[in-house]
Design an enzyme around this catalytic site. Structure first.
Site, PDB file in Angstrom:
ATOM      1  N   LYS A   1      12.262   7.672   3.812  1.00  0.00           N
ATOM      2  CA  LYS A   1      11.988   7.935   5.226  1.00  0.00           C
ATOM      3  C   LYS A   1      13.293   8.035   6.019  1.00  0.00           C
ATOM      4  CE  LYS A   1       7.447   8.153   5.869  1.00  0.00           C
ATOM      5  NZ  LYS A   1       6.515   7.269   6.567  1.00  0.00           N
TER       6      LYS A   1
ATOM      7  N   ASN B   1      -2.345  11.241  -0.214  1.00  0.00           N
ATOM      8  CA  ASN B   1      -1.293  11.611  -1.142  1.00  0.00           C
ATOM      9  C   ASN B   1      -0.936  10.404  -2.007  1.00  0.00           C
ATOM     10  OD1 ASN B   1       0.576  10.053   0.509  1.00  0.00           O
ATOM     11  ND2 ASN B   1       0.684  11.823   1.877  1.00  0.00           N
TER      12      ASN B   1
ATOM     13  N   ASP C   1       4.088   3.868  11.102  1.00  0.00           N
ATOM     14  CA  ASP C   1       4.000   5.308  10.857  1.00  0.00           C
ATOM     15  C   ASP C   1       2.705   5.687  10.166  1.00  0.00           C
ATOM     16  OD1 ASP C   1       5.152   7.960  10.910  1.00  0.00           O
ATOM     17  OD2 ASP C   1       5.346   7.760   8.743  1.00  0.00           O
ATOM     18  N   ASP C   2       2.203   4.839   9.274  1.00  0.00           N
ATOM     19  CA  ASP C   2       0.953   5.154   8.573  1.00  0.00           C
ATOM     20  C   ASP C   2      -0.218   5.225   9.539  1.00  0.00           C
ATOM     21  OD1 ASP C   2       2.122   4.957   5.848  1.00  0.00           O
ATOM     22  OD2 ASP C   2       2.384   2.871   6.423  1.00  0.00           O
TER      23      ASP C   2
ATOM     24  N   GLU D   1       6.007   0.147   7.505  1.00  0.00           N
ATOM     25  CA  GLU D   1       5.699   1.205   6.542  1.00  0.00           C
ATOM     26  C   GLU D   1       4.926   0.667   5.344  1.00  0.00           C
ATOM     27  OE1 GLU D   1       5.520   5.073   5.651  1.00  0.00           O
ATOM     28  OE2 GLU D   1       6.730   4.359   7.323  1.00  0.00           O
ATOM     29  N   ASP D   2       3.765   1.266   5.073  1.00  0.00           N
ATOM     30  CA  ASP D   2       2.987   1.012   3.855  1.00  0.00           C
ATOM     31  C   ASP D   2       2.561  -0.441   3.696  1.00  0.00           C
ATOM     32  OD1 ASP D   2       2.913   3.642   3.213  1.00  0.00           O
ATOM     33  OD2 ASP D   2       4.476   3.579   1.711  1.00  0.00           O
TER      34      ASP D   2
ATOM     35  N   ARG E   1       0.856  -1.186   0.000  1.00  0.00           N
ATOM     36  CA  ARG E   1       0.000   0.000   0.000  1.00  0.00           C
ATOM     37  C   ARG E   1       0.891   1.236   0.000  1.00  0.00           C
ATOM     38  NH1 ARG E   1      -2.005   4.282   2.093  1.00  0.00           N
ATOM     39  NH2 ARG E   1      -0.285   4.196   3.570  1.00  0.00           N
TER      40      ARG E   1
END
Length: 584
Positions: free
Chosen positions: A185, A428, A279-280, A256-257, A167
């Site tokens: 990052k 985004n 973080d998301d 992440e993602d 993602r």
């Protein structure tokens, strides 16, 4: 008590502390070492000591002159992706110069090394890759992960950013291209927090891809197979966490993602086992809560007066709702009132507890039947506009990943109920934003307070210039990670994210709010990062999860962990004294 972060490996301990460093490399090997080279900045004595005569032009440049030269190179490039490639080439060649340039020009280059340009880099990764970085793990590597980690470039990694690439921003499954996200990052980590790059490692869990365009690309560099799922996927994640814990027991893992279901499940499974965060979910939540707090302070209200409609109940939306709830409860607001104040909307409509299709993550945040009735909804699935008209939110948040979700009718409904509505279209890259700032301002009669996930220019409204703040996770994760590493925390708690949110909100000046901003300018990032790191480290110590003495000087601890990218004098290691130069 004065305490310092555990020293870095040689020679980076001296470099990070700004002391002369003993270097075991010489000649072309030293010039080719990305973490040790100075390129044309090697001094005359260093050129003699390290056998560099004849390998460099005659002129010795200062680091500032090198920055000026790199800026000249980059500013000649009109295409943001070409600037991205140029910065990646600099990072590959001379890391100290790269991080110094980025630290001094964050506002200009953060949109290049990270969102929105990094999205294009992910999509075209197989065609722009020049030099690999980090560790790549495929399903075939499940039983040898500790070996792969030990064969990496650094011996004492304390921060990993890892993705499974499914993602990526609002772009979905990008396969191997998702590695650009951990790389970006970590670049921001070093530029904003001063964590030395020898302590960091980007990791791609390359478990295949379901993106047909990537599978059909003959030059695709990733694991060419359908995406791994089910028990085999979980076993790989478990092997990865166990491998990191074996090789680097205190290492912080930033997820992440990952796609929603995996992201939430992995976070909840491992957050108390290893120092880790997503973080998301949590970083995004802290940034958004900070914006809500800053807006409330600027408007002379409080969380007790705040009502939120949150559109998009994926991982980011769930994270925001969870931290908002914690913030409200922490301020003494009754649980029943909190349940009324936060209303989620997903792809099917409003999230309320009479729906039978909700998973557990949504059900815990669903609007209770009593609140649903109190708001007077007439149908089981009220539309977004109907929800806004009934709830009269003070804050409207979008995390849908679908551009244009906030139509004129939606914004008009929000503006009709509030004198100064706060509107946060956070998705985004730019193309996925729920609305553009100029449209939000026009449809709200110029009254909205707007912040976005991607960077937008200021807008002109009724003859005045209105700043558009960026709700960028870079305001939180560098400070969170720095504080966790400095304090050697064993757990990264929700309380730390709430402290990060409050610290970020406090960094918004009255002048900034008067100009329309509910986040600080990007140029303040390093200052904000330090303040968050101090708050996080202090919380770790006070809650008993830190590995440093309880009476240590927290500010000195954090300051000692913040490297400012600069060259230090080099001394050649004499025969018989050679030591391994880590990370070369």
């Amino acid at each position: 008590m004065l305490a310092r972060m555990r020293p870095l490996p040689v020679p980076f301990d001296a470099i990070a502390a700004g002391r002369p460093a003993q270097i075991a490399l010489a000649g072309p090997a030293l010039l080719g070492s990305r973490l040790l080279t100075k390129d044309l900045a090697f001094s005359e004595p260093e050129r003699d000591a390290f056998h560099l005569r004849g390998l460099l032009p005659d002129r010795v440049l200062t680091i500032q002159e090198q920055i000026d030269l790199e800026l000249e190179h980059l500013r000649r490039k009109d295409d943001p992706l070409e600037r991205y490639i140029g910065l990646a080439a600099l990072q590959d060649r001379n890391a100290t110069l790269f991080y110094r340039l980025l630290a001094e020009h964050l506002a200009e280059f953060m949109p290049i090394v990270y969102t929105p340009t990094v999205g294009r880099a992910c999509e075209e990764f197989s065609h722009i890759i020049r030099r690999t970085r980090g560790t790549w793990i495929t399903p075939a590597d499940r039983d040898r992960i500790p070996q792969l980690l030990r064969e990496g470039p650094y011996e004492d990694v304390r921060l990993i950013v890892v993705t499974d690439n499914e993602r990526i921003l609002g772009l979905g499954d990008q396969g191997a291209g998702g590695m650009a996200i951990p790389i970006g990052k970590l670049a921001l980590y070093t530029a904003a927090s001063g964590i030395h790059p020898a302590l960091t490692l980007p990791v791609s869990l390359d478990v295949g891809t379901d993106n047909p365009a990537l599978l059909a690309d003959p030059l695709y560099v990733g694991h060419r197979a359908p995406r791994l799922r089910g028990p085999a996927y979980d076993e790989l994640i478990e092997a990865f966490v166990a491998g990191v814990a074996e090789v680097w027991p205190d290492c912080v893992i930033q997820w992440e993602d990952f796609k929603q279901a995996n992201a939430l499940r992995i976070l909840d499974r491992y957050r108390d086992r290893v120092p880790s965060f997503n973080d998301d979910i949590q970083g995004t939540a802290a940034v958004v809560v900070a914006g809500v707090l800053a807006a409330a302070r600027g408007l002379g209200t409080s969380l007790a007066d705040t009502r939120v409609v949150l559109v998009g109940a994926g991982a980011a939306g769930i994270g925001i709702a969870r931290l908002l709830r914690l913030a409200m409860l922490d301020e003494g607001i009754r649980e029943a009132d909190v349940r009324h104040a936060i209303v989620l909307v997903d792809s099917r409509g409003q999230v309320h507890d009479r729906r039978e299709d909700l998973d557990e993550t949504k059900r815990e945040l669903a609007l209770p039947t009593g609140a649903f009735a109190d708001y007077g909804f007439a149908t089981e699935f009220p539309t977004l506009v109907e929800t806004i008209e009934r709830v009269h939110p003070t804050v409207l948040i979008g995390t849908t990943g679908i551009g244009g979700t906030f139509t004129e009718e939606v914004i008009a409904a929000a503006a009709a109920g509030m004198e100064r509505p706060v509107v946060l279209p956070l998705s985004n890259p730019t193309s996925a934003a729920e609305a553009t700032p100029i449209d939000v301002m026009r449809w709200s009669g110029g009254r909205a307070i707007v912040a976005t996930g991607s960077p937008f220019d200021a807008v002109e409204v009724d003859g005045r210039t209105v700043d558009i703040g960026q709700a960028n996770n870079a305001f939180v994760f560098p400070g969170l990670g720095l504080g966790a590493i400095a304090a050697e925390t064993r757990v990264i708690s929700d309380a730390m994210f709430l402290l990060a949110a409050r610290t970020l909100a406090a960094a918004v000046s009255d002048e900034r709010f008067a100009a329309g901003g509910i986040f600080p300018p990007v140029d303040d990032l390093r200052r904000v990062t330090r303040a968050i790191a101090v708050a996080v480290a202090r919380e770790a110590i006070e809650s008993g999860v830190a590995g440093v003495p309880s009476d240590c000087d927290v500010e000195a601890l954090v300051d000692g962990a913040m490297w400012w990218p600069d060259y230090v004098p080099y001394e050649a290691v004499r025969p018989g004294e050679r030591r391994r130069a880590a990370g070369t």
